[in-house]
Design a protein around this motif. Structure first.
Motif: not given
Length: 162
Positions: A107-123, A141-150
């Motif tokens: 789910e995090l990977n999919i969300f990151m891909q959505q963000f990249i698409a939004e960023l490219l669209s914005l540019q 926020q999601d990445l910070a959560f995964q940081h603790k898991n690592i």
């Protein structure tokens, strides 16, 4: 009817944050405004007044957020998040260190891909800047959560069970 994705909701005003708390409690905890008011030891009219005006006393606000979000898996303190974001702070919940599930990582990977698409669209001059800002805050926020898991994976705790 599909259930709302509460993880991705971001309040854009104080009234919106209060409303998200109320809607979350109704959908996930089956708490009506009447039941919330009863548990807050206030009248329904007073609670509706606070929700409509966005002027809830701070001592009641903490109780309200605890009642509406509480310890449920999807619960979030929407008002606290809005207040932090409106002052330029990024609010990140203290990670619990639980093991990541494959679906969480996917789910995090999919969300990151959505963000990249939004960023490219914005540019390209076609995107929505406010939506991109909201998405990047949620992603951090999601990445910070995964940081603790690592960190937890690097130093596993001893199993003291018998």
């Amino acid at each position: 009817m599909n259930s709302r994705n509460w993880k991705r909701e971001v309040p854009n005003s104080l009234n919106h944050a209060l409303r998200l708390c109320k809607e979350h409690s109704l959908e996930k905890k089956n708490l009506s405004v009447e039941r919330i008011a009863d548990r807050m030891a206030t009248s329904v009219d007073t609670l509706y007044k606070w929700l409509g005006s966005g002027k809830m006393p701070v001592n009641q606000l903490i109780n309200y957020e605890e009642l509406t979000a509480g310890n449920s898996r999807t619960g979030r303190p929407f008002v606290t998040e809005y207040l932090a974001h409106s002052q330029g702070y990024l609010l990140i919940k203290m990670p619990t260190g639980r093991q990541a599930e494959h679906t969480d990582v996917l789910e995090l990977n999919i969300f990151m891909q959505q963000f990249i698409a939004e960023l490219l669209s914005l540019q390209a001059g076609e995107g929505d800047a406010e939506q991109a800002i909201t998405t990047v805050k949620t992603l951090i926020q999601d990445l910070a959560f995964q940081h603790k898991n690592i960190e937890q994976h690097q130093s596993p705790q001893l199993d003291l069970g018998e």
